[in-house]
Design an enzyme around this catalytic site. Structure first.
Site, PDB file in Angstrom:
ATOM      1  N   ASP A  35      94.180  22.715 -57.394  1.00 22.06           N
ATOM      2  CA  ASP A  35      95.164  22.665 -56.309  1.00 22.06           C
ATOM      3  C   ASP A  35      96.632  22.741 -56.741  1.00 22.06           C
ATOM      4  OD1 ASP A  35      92.797  22.271 -54.961  1.00 22.06           O
ATOM      5  OD2 ASP A  35      93.332  20.308 -54.139  1.00 22.06           O
ATOM      6  N   ASP A  43      93.253  24.065 -51.881  1.00 22.32           N
ATOM      7  CA  ASP A  43      93.132  23.330 -50.626  1.00 22.32           C
ATOM      8  C   ASP A  43      93.433  24.315 -49.496  1.00 22.32           C
ATOM      9  OD1 ASP A  43      92.411  20.675 -50.073  1.00 22.32           O
ATOM     10  OD2 ASP A  43      94.452  20.097 -49.545  1.00 22.32           O
ATOM     11  N   HIS A  94      93.189  24.419 -45.392  1.00 24.09           N
ATOM     12  CA  HIS A  94      92.894  23.712 -44.147  1.00 24.09           C
ATOM     13  C   HIS A  94      93.219  24.535 -42.898  1.00 24.09           C
ATOM     14  CE1 HIS A  94      92.190  20.091 -46.361  1.00 24.09           C
ATOM     15  NE2 HIS A  94      93.438  19.903 -46.711  1.00 24.09           N
ATOM     16  N   HIS A 121      99.430  19.945 -44.381  1.00 26.28           N
ATOM     17  CA  HIS A 121      99.655  20.613 -45.663  1.00 26.28           C
ATOM     18  C   HIS A 121      98.582  21.671 -45.894  1.00 26.28           C
ATOM     19  CE1 HIS A 121      96.607  17.576 -46.636  1.00 26.28           C
ATOM     20  NE2 HIS A 121      96.246  18.366 -47.632  1.00 26.28           N
ATOM     21  N   LYS A 127      88.588  24.928 -50.579  1.00 23.67           N
ATOM     22  CA  LYS A 127      87.931  23.722 -50.075  1.00 23.67           C
ATOM     23  C   LYS A 127      88.779  23.104 -48.968  1.00 23.67           C
ATOM     24  CE  LYS A 127      89.887  20.929 -53.850  1.00 23.67           C
ATOM     25  NZ  LYS A 127      90.736  20.025 -53.074  1.00 23.67           N
ATOM     26  N   CYS A 135      92.259  14.606 -55.889  1.00 28.29           N
ATOM     27  CA  CYS A 135      91.349  15.740 -56.054  1.00 28.29           C
ATOM     28  C   CYS A 135      90.874  15.929 -57.491  1.00 28.29           C
ATOM     29  CB  CYS A 135      91.997  17.011 -55.519  1.00 28.29           C
ATOM     30  SG  CYS A 135      92.299  16.931 -53.728  1.00 28.29           S
TER      31      CYS A 135
END
Length: 201
Positions: free
Chosen positions: A12, A50, A52, A84, A109, A154
Protein backbone atom coordinates in the site's frame (compact mmCIF):
# COMPACT_ATOMS: atom_id res chain seq x y z
CA UNK A 1 20.22 -11.43 -4.30
CA UNK A 2 17.32 -13.39 -2.81
CA UNK A 3 16.84 -16.96 -3.97
CA UNK A 4 13.97 -18.32 -6.05
CA UNK A 5 11.85 -19.22 -3.02
CA UNK A 6 11.68 -15.63 -1.77
CA UNK A 7 9.27 -12.81 -2.57
CA UNK A 8 9.00 -9.16 -1.61
CA UNK A 9 5.51 -8.01 -0.63
CA UNK A 10 5.13 -4.23 -0.90
CA UNK A 11 2.09 -3.02 1.01
CA UNK A 12 0.00 0.00 0.00
CA UNK A 13 2.58 2.66 -0.93
CA UNK A 14 -0.15 4.93 -2.25
CA UNK A 15 -0.65 8.69 -2.35
CA UNK A 16 -3.35 8.74 0.33
CA UNK A 17 -0.98 7.04 2.80
CA UNK A 18 1.88 9.46 2.09
CA UNK A 19 2.31 13.05 3.30
CA UNK A 20 -0.47 15.21 1.88
CA UNK A 21 -2.80 12.25 1.50
CA UNK A 22 -6.18 11.63 3.10
CA UNK A 23 -4.78 9.10 5.60
CA UNK A 24 -1.16 10.14 5.65
CA UNK A 25 1.40 8.06 7.51
CA UNK A 26 4.21 10.26 8.80
CA UNK A 27 7.26 9.76 6.61
CA UNK A 28 5.44 7.35 4.36
CA UNK A 29 7.25 8.61 1.28
CA UNK A 30 10.67 8.21 2.91
CA UNK A 31 10.70 4.46 2.36
CA UNK A 32 10.26 4.59 -1.42
CA UNK A 33 13.96 4.67 -2.40
CA UNK A 34 14.75 1.63 -0.24
CA UNK A 35 11.71 -0.26 -1.50
CA UNK A 36 12.70 0.46 -5.10
CA UNK A 37 16.16 -0.92 -4.38
CA UNK A 38 14.76 -4.01 -2.66
CA UNK A 39 12.61 -4.82 -5.67
CA UNK A 40 15.79 -5.37 -7.68
CA UNK A 41 16.92 -8.06 -5.22
CA UNK A 42 13.90 -10.38 -5.25
CA UNK A 43 12.85 -12.77 -8.02
CA UNK A 44 9.17 -12.14 -7.24
CA UNK A 45 7.60 -8.84 -6.16
CA UNK A 46 3.96 -8.29 -5.26
CA UNK A 47 2.46 -4.83 -4.77
CA UNK A 48 -0.79 -4.44 -2.85
CA UNK A 49 -3.15 -1.54 -3.44
CA UNK A 50 -5.95 -0.41 -1.14
CA UNK A 51 -8.91 -0.03 -3.49
CA UNK A 52 -12.20 1.12 -1.99
CA UNK A 53 -15.60 2.01 -3.46
CA UNK A 54 -16.94 5.43 -2.43
CA UNK A 55 -19.43 3.87 -0.02
CA UNK A 56 -17.00 1.65 1.85
CA UNK A 57 -18.19 0.52 5.27
CA UNK A 58 -14.91 1.48 6.97
CA UNK A 59 -15.38 5.18 6.18
CA UNK A 60 -16.32 7.20 9.24
CA UNK A 61 -18.64 9.52 7.30
CA UNK A 62 -21.03 6.63 6.64
CA UNK A 63 -21.46 5.99 10.37
CA UNK A 64 -21.77 9.56 11.65
CA UNK A 65 -18.87 8.76 13.95
CA UNK A 66 -15.46 10.44 14.23
CA UNK A 67 -12.55 9.05 12.28
CA UNK A 68 -10.34 6.64 14.22
CA UNK A 69 -13.19 5.55 16.48
CA UNK A 70 -14.18 1.89 16.61
CA UNK A 71 -17.51 0.27 15.78
CA UNK A 72 -18.70 -3.31 15.73
CA UNK A 73 -19.20 -4.87 12.32
CA UNK A 74 -20.65 -8.34 11.68
CA UNK A 75 -17.05 -9.56 11.47
CA UNK A 76 -15.84 -7.79 14.64
CA UNK A 77 -14.33 -4.50 15.71
CA UNK A 78 -13.59 -2.05 12.91
CA UNK A 79 -11.60 1.18 13.08
CA UNK A 80 -13.33 3.93 11.13
CA UNK A 81 -11.11 5.82 8.73
CA UNK A 82 -11.24 9.05 6.75
CA UNK A 83 -12.30 8.49 3.15
CA UNK A 84 -9.17 7.19 1.41
CA UNK A 85 -7.95 5.20 -1.59
CA UNK A 86 -11.24 5.44 -3.47
CA UNK A 87 -10.74 3.49 -6.67
CA UNK A 88 -9.82 5.57 -9.68
CA UNK A 89 -8.84 8.66 -7.64
CA UNK A 90 -5.34 10.16 -7.44
CA UNK A 91 -5.19 9.19 -3.77
CA UNK A 92 -5.52 5.51 -4.64
CA UNK A 93 -2.63 5.65 -7.12
CA UNK A 94 0.80 4.40 -6.18
CA UNK A 95 3.27 7.05 -5.02
CA UNK A 96 4.75 8.50 -8.22
CA UNK A 97 8.32 7.68 -7.15
CA UNK A 98 7.52 4.00 -6.58
CA UNK A 99 8.85 1.88 -9.41
CA UNK A 100 5.91 -0.39 -10.21
CA UNK A 101 7.46 -1.94 -13.33
CA UNK A 102 9.24 -4.82 -11.51
CA UNK A 103 5.99 -6.03 -9.92
CA UNK A 104 4.94 -9.54 -10.92
CA UNK A 105 1.50 -8.98 -9.43
CA UNK A 106 -0.56 -6.00 -8.28
CA UNK A 107 -3.15 -7.18 -5.78
CA UNK A 108 -6.08 -4.88 -5.05
CA UNK A 109 -7.85 -5.26 -1.72
CA UNK A 110 -10.71 -3.58 0.10
CA UNK A 111 -12.97 -3.47 -2.94
CA UNK A 112 -15.87 -5.23 -1.16
CA UNK A 113 -18.01 -2.44 0.29
CA UNK A 114 -19.19 -4.39 3.34
CA UNK A 115 -15.83 -5.54 4.74
CA UNK A 116 -12.44 -3.90 5.19
CA UNK A 117 -9.23 -5.57 4.09
CA UNK A 118 -5.95 -4.90 5.89
CA UNK A 119 -4.21 -8.17 5.11
CA UNK A 120 -2.88 -9.10 1.69
CA UNK A 121 -4.23 -12.61 2.31
CA UNK A 122 -7.71 -12.24 3.84
CA UNK A 123 -10.51 -9.74 4.19
CA UNK A 124 -11.09 -8.55 7.76
CA UNK A 125 -13.74 -11.23 8.21
CA UNK A 126 -10.67 -13.52 8.41
CA UNK A 127 -12.39 -16.01 6.08
CA UNK A 128 -12.51 -14.51 2.59
CA UNK A 129 -9.17 -15.12 0.84
CA UNK A 130 -7.60 -12.76 -1.67
CA UNK A 131 -5.94 -15.58 -3.58
CA UNK A 132 -2.41 -14.38 -2.84
CA UNK A 133 -1.40 -17.51 -0.92
CA UNK A 134 -2.26 -19.72 -3.89
CA UNK A 135 -0.41 -17.46 -6.30
CA UNK A 136 2.74 -17.54 -4.17
CA UNK A 137 2.61 -21.30 -3.65
CA UNK A 138 2.19 -21.91 -7.38
CA UNK A 139 5.28 -19.75 -7.91
CA UNK A 140 7.21 -21.93 -5.44
CA UNK A 141 7.55 -19.18 -2.86
CA UNK A 142 8.08 -20.07 0.81
CA UNK A 143 9.79 -16.96 2.27
CA UNK A 144 8.18 -13.53 2.32
CA UNK A 145 9.64 -10.14 3.18
CA UNK A 146 7.16 -7.34 3.91
CA UNK A 147 7.65 -3.60 3.52
CA UNK A 148 5.28 -0.65 3.14
CA UNK A 149 2.41 1.13 4.86
CA UNK A 150 1.30 1.04 7.54
CA UNK A 151 3.48 -1.15 9.72
CA UNK A 152 0.91 -1.50 12.51
CA UNK A 153 -2.07 -2.28 10.29
CA UNK A 154 -1.81 -3.67 6.77
CA UNK A 155 1.84 -4.74 6.99
CA UNK A 156 1.39 -6.45 10.36
CA UNK A 157 -1.87 -8.18 9.44
CA UNK A 158 -0.33 -9.42 6.20
CA UNK A 159 2.80 -10.76 7.88
CA UNK A 160 0.82 -12.47 10.65
CA UNK A 161 -1.46 -14.14 8.11
CA UNK A 162 1.55 -15.23 6.07
CA UNK A 163 3.05 -16.93 9.12
CA UNK A 164 -0.26 -18.59 9.98
CA UNK A 165 -0.46 -19.90 6.41
CA UNK A 166 2.94 -21.54 6.73
CA UNK A 167 5.17 -19.02 5.00
CA UNK A 168 8.35 -17.78 6.63
CA UNK A 169 7.58 -14.09 7.19
CA UNK A 170 9.95 -11.21 7.81
CA UNK A 171 9.18 -7.48 8.19
CA UNK A 172 11.83 -4.86 7.45
CA UNK A 173 10.82 -2.10 9.85
CA UNK A 174 13.12 0.52 8.31
CA UNK A 175 11.23 0.05 5.03
CA UNK A 176 7.88 0.65 6.76
CA UNK A 177 6.19 3.50 8.59
CA UNK A 178 3.46 3.25 11.24
CA UNK A 179 0.31 5.14 12.19
CA UNK A 180 0.70 4.22 15.91
CA UNK A 181 -2.94 4.77 16.86
CA UNK A 182 -3.54 4.29 20.60
CA UNK A 183 -0.58 1.99 21.05
CA UNK A 184 -1.19 0.07 17.83
CA UNK A 185 2.50 -0.12 16.93
CA UNK A 186 3.58 -1.87 20.14
CA UNK A 187 0.56 -4.18 19.92
CA UNK A 188 1.36 -5.03 16.32
CA UNK A 189 4.99 -5.83 17.13
CA UNK A 190 3.90 -8.12 19.97
CA UNK A 191 1.36 -9.85 17.74
CA UNK A 192 3.87 -10.34 14.94
CA UNK A 193 6.47 -11.84 17.26
CA UNK A 194 3.84 -14.12 18.80
CA UNK A 195 2.89 -15.35 15.32
CA UNK A 196 6.49 -16.17 14.48
CA UNK A 197 7.20 -13.17 12.25
CA UNK A 198 10.82 -12.01 12.19
CA UNK A 199 11.28 -8.28 12.74
CA UNK A 200 14.40 -6.87 11.13
CA UNK A 201 15.77 -3.52 10.03
Amino acid sequence: MADASEALIVIDIQNDFCPGGALAVAGGDEIVPRVNALMQEYPVTVLTQDWHPEEHSSFAVLHDEPAFSTVEMPYGAQTLWPVHCVWGTPGAAFHPALNVDPADLILRKGFRAHVDSYSAFFENDRRTPTGLAGYLRERGISDLTFVGLALDFCVAWSAIDAAKLGFRARVLEDACRAIDLNGSLAAARDAMRAAGVTLAK
